[in-house]
Design a protein around this motif. Sequence first.
Motif, PDB file in Angstrom:
ATOM      1  N   GLY A   1       2.282  39.897  43.267  1.00 19.18           N
ATOM      2  CA  GLY A   1       3.604  39.985  42.642  1.00 19.18           C
ATOM      3  C   GLY A   1       4.231  41.351  42.649  1.00 19.18           C
ATOM      4  N   VAL A   2       3.580  42.347  43.235  1.00 20.47           N
ATOM      5  CA  VAL A   2       4.140  43.701  43.288  1.00 20.47           C
ATOM      6  C   VAL A   2       5.326  43.721  44.243  1.00 20.47           C
ATOM      7  CG1 VAL A   2       3.688  46.083  44.008  1.00 20.47           C
ATOM      8  CG2 VAL A   2       1.968  44.829  42.678  1.00 20.47           C
ATOM      9  N   ARG A   3       6.419  44.365  43.807  1.00 22.07           N
ATOM     10  CA  ARG A   3       7.609  44.440  44.642  1.00 22.07           C
ATOM     11  C   ARG A   3       8.131  45.864  44.836  1.00 22.07           C
ATOM     12  NH1 ARG A   3       5.722  40.447  45.769  1.00 22.07           N
ATOM     13  NH2 ARG A   3       6.607  38.346  45.894  1.00 22.07           N
TER      14      ARG A   3
ATOM     15  N   PHE B   1       9.608  43.326  36.766  1.00 20.98           N
ATOM     16  CA  PHE B   1       9.147  43.585  38.122  1.00 20.98           C
ATOM     17  C   PHE B   1       7.913  44.478  38.088  1.00 20.98           C
ATOM     18  CE2 PHE B   1      13.563  42.433  38.736  1.00 20.98           C
ATOM     19  CZ  PHE B   1      13.522  41.656  39.890  1.00 20.98           C
ATOM     20  N   LEU B   2       6.941  44.174  38.928  1.00 23.52           N
ATOM     21  CA  LEU B   2       5.718  44.957  38.988  1.00 23.52           C
ATOM     22  C   LEU B   2       5.858  46.058  40.028  1.00 23.52           C
ATOM     23  CD1 LEU B   2       2.916  42.226  38.851  1.00 23.52           C
ATOM     24  CD2 LEU B   2       4.099  43.373  36.963  1.00 23.52           C
ATOM     25  N   GLY B   3       5.662  47.305  39.592  1.00 23.39           N
ATOM     26  CA  GLY B   3       5.662  48.430  40.509  1.00 23.39           C
ATOM     27  C   GLY B   3       6.514  49.578  39.999  1.00 23.39           C
ATOM     28  N   PRO B   4       6.300  50.732  40.644  1.00 20.87           N
ATOM     29  CA  PRO B   4       5.569  50.892  41.889  1.00 20.87           C
ATOM     30  C   PRO B   4       4.056  50.987  41.714  1.00 20.87           C
ATOM     31  CG  PRO B   4       6.424  53.003  41.191  1.00 20.87           C
ATOM     32  CD  PRO B   4       6.950  51.986  40.212  1.00 20.87           C
ATOM     33  N   VAL B   5       3.360  50.720  42.828  1.00 24.11           N
ATOM     34  CA  VAL B   5       1.947  51.041  42.947  1.00 24.11           C
ATOM     35  C   VAL B   5       1.834  52.247  43.872  1.00 24.11           C
ATOM     36  CG1 VAL B   5       1.159  48.686  42.543  1.00 24.11           C
ATOM     37  CG2 VAL B   5       1.631  49.431  44.873  1.00 24.11           C
ATOM     38  N   PRO B   6       0.713  53.002  43.778  1.00 21.50           N
ATOM     39  CA  PRO B   6       0.627  54.274  44.520  1.00 21.50           C
ATOM     40  C   PRO B   6       0.352  54.106  46.005  1.00 21.50           C
ATOM     41  CG  PRO B   6      -1.358  53.918  43.214  1.00 21.50           C
ATOM     42  CD  PRO B   6      -0.393  52.831  42.837  1.00 21.50           C
TER      43      PRO B   6
END
Length: 362
Positions: free
Chosen positions: A173-175, A150-155
């Motif tokens: 695709g960030v979740r 899974f991609l994340g977290p992003v800020p």
Amino acid sequence: MADLQDEPHSVGIGAEDLPASPVAAGALERAAALLSVHPVADGCNTLVWTLRQSPYHDIDKPGDSGVDTDLPRLRAGGVGAQFWSLLIPHETGTPTDQVVSDTLEQVVSDTLEQIDVALALIRRYPDSLCLALTADDMSDARNRGRIASFLGPVPGRTLTDSLGALHAFHALGVRIFAPAGASWARQDLTAFGHEVVQEANRLGIVLDLTGCPPTVARQVAAASKAPVIISNTAAAALNPHPGNVTDEVLLALREANGLAMVTFDARRTGDSLHAVADHVDHVRAVAGPHSVGLGAAFGTERGTPRPAGLTDPSGYPHLIAELLDRGWPESDLELLTWGNAQRVLRDAEFTSRAAQHRRTPS
């Protein structure tokens, strides 16, 4: 359970990095058997940043160049799903009112670079890793002997007064999304912060409260219609490290059906496997067995202090064996390793589907 895998993971128990007080061999065997069916869904690994700085690492080889994460050790530890953190180092710190000097453009650019490196990593090892977008993807990857990625977290600082970046990250695709450090989640959740929470719910993006001040964490947990997580933390009641979570926040997570995932950073837990187990015990006691998980925060090169016995992902079976020796029922361990993380993802998807019928995009 309904989604047991067809081909169980092979979980290896190595002799290296044994804890100072070894658990009984019988407990290790039970731990390996449990992880073969209910592998670890690890909430935090920072390998993407490490590979961005040192792209020569080959994680198909054990012990490559001092990085604590590679595919052999992930498999030896029974890891079946991994949340790959896309934060940059100054986005992973403890709660602060300091304004980070990077411009919005730089933060967005860095985040896009992180996503690119993560996707390249998954493409490079297709026999071991696969991109996961849903809870079903998580089960499917496990059943095919892959590690769901899974991609994340992003800020959260990528959003100021527009939700466009959030939509773009979702399309990539960030979740998982981390509000910490954003101007709209610094001391209180602002009106725009409430919009971010609603839109994350609509998109099916899980909110990660790691690094949020306790007041903001409680506000986000209350505002979100979907469960929230804290992807790497420990109990402030046992160690008042500023990155650890208070009992008040743990109770808010319990109320919101959220998830606190315990780290393996010795500065936050203590320097032994036994100390980490104490933190897992405390989170379970306060937040409940349905709100505790594991987020080791591996993925670094040499230097991060790790508890003895948990210096890399291959140590997971020893922690599970320790909890078995403490009397944890296997049903609670199945939730700890796999079930709670998958339930949060499923609930986020359910909330997203319901929101599609009620609300148009912001």
